[in-house]
Design a protein around this motif. Structure first.
Motif, PDB file in Angstrom:
ATOM      1  N   GLN A 167      24.687   2.497  52.736  1.00 41.60           N
ATOM      2  CA  GLN A 167      25.844   3.299  52.360  1.00 41.60           C
ATOM      3  C   GLN A 167      26.892   2.440  51.684  1.00 41.60           C
ATOM      4  OE1 GLN A 167      26.539   5.969  51.199  1.00 41.60           O
ATOM      5  NE2 GLN A 167      26.799   7.400  52.901  1.00 41.60           N
ATOM      6  N   ARG A 168      27.044   1.197  52.105  1.00 40.86           N
ATOM      7  CA  ARG A 168      27.978   0.294  51.436  1.00 40.86           C
ATOM      8  C   ARG A 168      27.548   0.047  49.993  1.00 40.86           C
ATOM      9  NH1 ARG A 168      28.425  -4.788  55.191  1.00 40.86           N
ATOM     10  NH2 ARG A 168      26.947  -3.803  56.614  1.00 40.86           N
ATOM     11  N   VAL A 169      26.241  -0.101  49.774  1.00 44.06           N
ATOM     12  CA  VAL A 169      25.729  -0.258  48.409  1.00 44.06           C
ATOM     13  C   VAL A 169      26.034   0.987  47.587  1.00 44.06           C
ATOM     14  CG1 VAL A 169      23.637  -0.513  47.003  1.00 44.06           C
ATOM     15  CG2 VAL A 169      23.915  -1.877  49.077  1.00 44.06           C
ATOM     16  N   ALA A 170      25.853   2.165  48.186  1.00 43.29           N
ATOM     17  CA  ALA A 170      26.119   3.421  47.479  1.00 43.29           C
ATOM     18  C   ALA A 170      27.595   3.536  47.102  1.00 43.29           C
ATOM     19  CB  ALA A 170      25.693   4.606  48.348  1.00 43.29           C
ATOM     20  N   ILE A 171      28.486   3.082  47.965  1.00 43.44           N
ATOM     21  CA  ILE A 171      29.920   3.113  47.650  1.00 43.44           C
ATOM     22  C   ILE A 171      30.231   2.161  46.502  1.00 43.44           C
ATOM     23  CG2 ILE A 171      32.216   2.557  48.545  1.00 43.44           C
ATOM     24  CD1 ILE A 171      31.216   3.534  51.285  1.00 43.44           C
ATOM     25  N   CYS A 172      29.637   0.973  46.532  1.00 46.26           N
ATOM     26  CA  CYS A 172      29.832   0.026  45.425  1.00 46.26           C
ATOM     27  C   CYS A 172      29.371   0.637  44.106  1.00 46.26           C
ATOM     28  CB  CYS A 172      29.072  -1.269  45.689  1.00 46.26           C
ATOM     29  SG  CYS A 172      29.755  -2.298  46.993  1.00 46.26           S
ATOM     30  N   ARG A 173      28.212   1.289  44.126  1.00 52.99           N
ATOM     31  CA  ARG A 173      27.698   1.935  42.915  1.00 52.99           C
ATOM     32  C   ARG A 173      28.675   3.000  42.410  1.00 52.99           C
ATOM     33  NH1 ARG A 173      22.463   5.269  43.982  1.00 52.99           N
ATOM     34  NH2 ARG A 173      24.054   6.461  45.113  1.00 52.99           N
ATOM     35  N   ALA A 174      29.217   3.791  43.325  1.00 55.95           N
ATOM     36  CA  ALA A 174      30.141   4.853  42.929  1.00 55.95           C
ATOM     37  C   ALA A 174      31.427   4.298  42.329  1.00 55.95           C
ATOM     38  CB  ALA A 174      30.468   5.735  44.134  1.00 55.95           C
ATOM     39  N   LEU A 175      31.823   3.088  42.748  1.00 58.73           N
ATOM     40  CA  LEU A 175      33.079   2.501  42.293  1.00 58.73           C
ATOM     41  C   LEU A 175      32.905   1.539  41.120  1.00 58.73           C
ATOM     42  CD1 LEU A 175      34.702   1.832  45.773  1.00 58.73           C
ATOM     43  CD2 LEU A 175      35.537   3.436  44.053  1.00 58.73           C
ATOM     44  N   LEU A 176      31.664   1.319  40.674  1.00 58.10           N
ATOM     45  CA  LEU A 176      31.407   0.312  39.645  1.00 58.10           C
ATOM     46  C   LEU A 176      32.247   0.538  38.395  1.00 58.10           C
ATOM     47  CD1 LEU A 176      29.653  -2.111  38.679  1.00 58.10           C
ATOM     48  CD2 LEU A 176      28.121  -0.402  37.669  1.00 58.10           C
TER      49      LEU A 176
END
Length: 241
Positions: A167-176
């Motif tokens: 989920q942390r990876v998914a948040i990073c992707r969303a904020l890229l």
């Protein structure tokens, strides 16, 4: 002008013009078993830059439908959804897709990571889809992964991560791409309480850093109270009080 994190993007500025506005929005679906289903009924609201909104309600109350309409994934049966004062209905599907790519970050309950890609490649996916190269945006990817404590896992495949790490990876992707709005659909739904709190802390913190508006659906009363306002959906009707 560029930066160490890739091409610069305009700073978000507070404005009286809302980012997102629903005006008398209704959404119905025709179902074989139950006939016409009213997912949303005359919903109206406005969201400005930097606002934090939690949406709560029972399963089937229309929460996911609302987020899909906000992202332009779906269109209303009646009423108007406006993104930066533009009626989403007036745009082509491609243009709505570009808005999601460039301006709206999406975080889902089930992560939607690609198992054959590395952690860094999953974070960089929006840029890769846009035709960019990982090496161009890797500094920003690594910055985000460092912020979430996963920079040492950048080259691992995501299958090796825990649910909270995914989920942390998914948040990073969303904020890229430094979106102006972040939409999260039950982002902690598959996580234990402690991990869910940590993920929520992170999402709020990173959204604040970029002044992104944040709209998140949650079943947790405790997580909902972290927002500036809590809106409740009852069978498709939105209560803003």
């Amino acid at each position: 002008m560029s930066s160490d994190f890739g091409p610069a993007r305009p700073e978000h500025r507070l404005t009286s013009e809302p980012l997102l506005a629903f005006h008398d929005v209704s959404k119905t679906y025709d179902t074989f078993a139950a006939g016409t289903k009213h997912a949303l009924d005359r919903v109206s609201f406005e969201i400005s830059p930097g606002e934090r909104i939690a949406i709560v309600g029972r399963s089937g109350s229309g929460k996911s439908t609302l987020l899909h309409l906000a992202a332009g994934i779906d269109l209303p049966t009646s009423g108007t959804v406006r993104w930066k004062n533009t009626d989403l209905r007036s745009l082509t599907e491609r243009r709505r897709t570009l808005i999601r790519r460039d301006d709206i970050g999406l975080v889902f309950q089930f992560f939607h990571l690609l198992s054959h890609l590395s952690v860094a490649e999953n974070v960089a996916l929006p840029e890769l889809i846009a035709g960019g190269r990982l090496r161009t945006f890797r500094p920003r990817v690594m910055h985000l992964l460092e912020r979430v404590g996963l920079d040492d896992r950048a080259d691992d495949v995501v299958d090796r991560l825990s649910g909270g790490e995914m989920q942390r990876v998914a948040i990073c992707r969303a904020l890229l791409r430094q979106p102006t709005m972040l939409l999260a659909d039950e982002p902690t739904g598959n996580l234990d309480d402690a991990t869910g709190q940590a993920v929520m802390d992170l999402m709020l913190e990173l959204a604040e850093e970029t002044n992104s508006a944040l709209v998140y659906v949650t079943h947790s009363h405790e997580l909902a109270t972290r927002a500036d306002a809590v809106w409740t959906l009852h069978s498709g009707t939105l209560d803003l009080s």
